[in-house]
Write a protein that holds these residues in place. Structure first.
Motif, PDB file in Angstrom:
ATOM      1  N   ASP A   1      -6.973   1.471   8.371  1.00  0.00           N
ATOM      2  CA  ASP A   1      -5.911   0.706   9.039  1.00  0.00           C
ATOM      3  C   ASP A   1      -5.897  -0.735   8.569  1.00  0.00           C
ATOM      4  OD1 ASP A   1      -5.497   2.997  10.512  1.00  0.00           O
ATOM      5  OD2 ASP A   1      -6.509   2.249  12.329  1.00  0.00           O
ATOM      6  N   PHE A   2      -4.735  -1.375   8.618  1.00  0.00           N
ATOM      7  CA  PHE A   2      -4.709  -2.822   8.454  1.00  0.00           C
ATOM      8  C   PHE A   2      -5.491  -3.456   9.606  1.00  0.00           C
ATOM      9  CE2 PHE A   2      -0.765  -2.117   5.946  1.00  0.00           C
ATOM     10  CZ  PHE A   2      -1.097  -2.870   4.831  1.00  0.00           C
ATOM     11  N   PRO A   3      -6.226  -4.524   9.346  1.00  0.00           N
ATOM     12  CA  PRO A   3      -6.918  -5.223  10.419  1.00  0.00           C
ATOM     13  C   PRO A   3      -5.915  -5.722  11.456  1.00  0.00           C
ATOM     14  CG  PRO A   3      -7.744  -5.946   8.290  1.00  0.00           C
ATOM     15  CD  PRO A   3      -6.521  -5.123   8.020  1.00  0.00           C
TER      16      PRO A   3
ATOM     17  N   GLY B   1      -3.493  -7.780  13.589  1.00  0.00           N
ATOM     18  CA  GLY B   1      -2.779  -9.011  13.302  1.00  0.00           C
ATOM     19  C   GLY B   1      -2.197  -9.110  11.908  1.00  0.00           C
ATOM     20  N   GLU B   2      -2.553  -8.212  11.028  1.00  0.00           N
ATOM     21  CA  GLU B   2      -2.014  -8.256   9.662  1.00  0.00           C
ATOM     22  C   GLU B   2      -0.764  -7.377   9.544  1.00  0.00           C
ATOM     23  OE1 GLU B   2      -4.640  -7.548   6.477  1.00  0.00           O
ATOM     24  OE2 GLU B   2      -6.208  -8.891   7.227  1.00  0.00           O
TER      25      GLU B   2
END
Length: 280
Positions: free
Chosen positions: A275-277, A279-280
């Motif tokens: 997954d994207f971290p 907030g990104e």
């Protein structure tokens, strides 16, 4: 007891024949499909007022649509569609011929899809109806030597589970029936076997040979009791998504699903790592 009108494919043997007989005995109406006219003669003779038949090869999509349209036009409301036509195919994957692979997909998977798709416009118009898809606990549990049968059953279960969610607003319920081994022609007579090779002799891929031989013991499932539970399921609201028949089938299914869940749970970290971290 509510009297209903049923459309059932493949009534010449197995569950189709037993369900049809029990329904007619209690006074329901049945339109049953057969491949050969003579397969329906006994029902025609015994129940001339409540039974009708149609010749149908479920691998012919246009014929499926024509027979279903005619059935609704002549019978009016049809309360229950039972997608039952199908067969078993045994042998290692590489032992199966191309024609055997194509035939079982056309019958067990595409035939059921064509039937359900043909019936839905009519059921939606009448704002009611139940679709019963005869599958197998082999739609959840896989065994060696049965790959294409499992492919068709896993496939039709995914189709039905998706469509069931689509048709809820129209008062249509759908149930997948997952029987275990039963004393029907499916196992003891109509099962198809590939041209077996010595390469798989003594391996798990040929273990089915013991199962298909009645000398090694008969299946535990009683077709009469199984048919009765299938019929009774139509009175359950909302429609049960799955109906497992047979204690061995249920135990095997639960065991396999628990192992599958454990495998998924063990992958939480790696799944999250893609997954994207936040907030990104």
């Amino acid at each position: 007891m509510t009297r209903r009108t049923w459309f059932i494919t493949g009534i010449s043997s197995g569950f189709g024949r037993e369900i049809t007989h029990q329904l007619l005995e209690r006074g329901d109406r049945v339109l049953g499909t057969v491949r050969k006219a003579e397969d329906a003669q006994a029902f025609m003779k015994e129940f001339p007022d409540t039974f009708a038949s149609a010749i149908l090869d479920v691998t012919d999509a246009s014929a499926v649509r024509r027979v279903v349209d005619t059935a609704f036009a002549e019978l009016g409301t049809i309360d229950v569609i039972v997608s039952n036509a199908g067969f078993g195919l045994f042998g290692a994957a590489e032992e199966l011929s191309d024609s055997q692979v194509e035939d079982i997909v056309a019958t067990n998977l595409m035939g059921s899809i064509h039937l359900i798709r043909s019936a839905l416009p009519h059921l939606r118009k009448q704002k009611s109806g139940r679709v019963i898809q005869i599958s197998s606990y082999g739609g959840q549990v896989a065994f060696p030597g049965n790959s294409m049968y499992h492919a068709t059953k896993w496939g039709i279960e995914g189709f039905v589970e998706s469509v069931a969610q689509e048709v809820v607003p129209f008062g249509i319920g759908m149930t997948i029936v997952e029987p275990g081994g039963a004393r029907t022609e499916f196992r003891y007579g109509s099962a198809r076997v590939a041209t077996l090779t010595s390469a798989y002799s003594g391996t798990p891929a040929h273990a089915f040979q013991k199962m298909l031989d009645p000398k090694n013991g008969l299946a535990a499932g009683d077709p009469k009791r199984m048919a009765a539970r299938i019929i009774e399921s139509v009175d359950v609201e909302p429609a049960p998504m799955r109906l497992v028949l047979g204690s061995q089938a249920l135990d095997s299914t639960i065991q396999v699903l628990r192992k599958r869940i454990d495998g998924f749970e063990a992958q939480r970290e790696i799944a999250a790592s893609t997954d994207f971290p936040p907030g990104e």
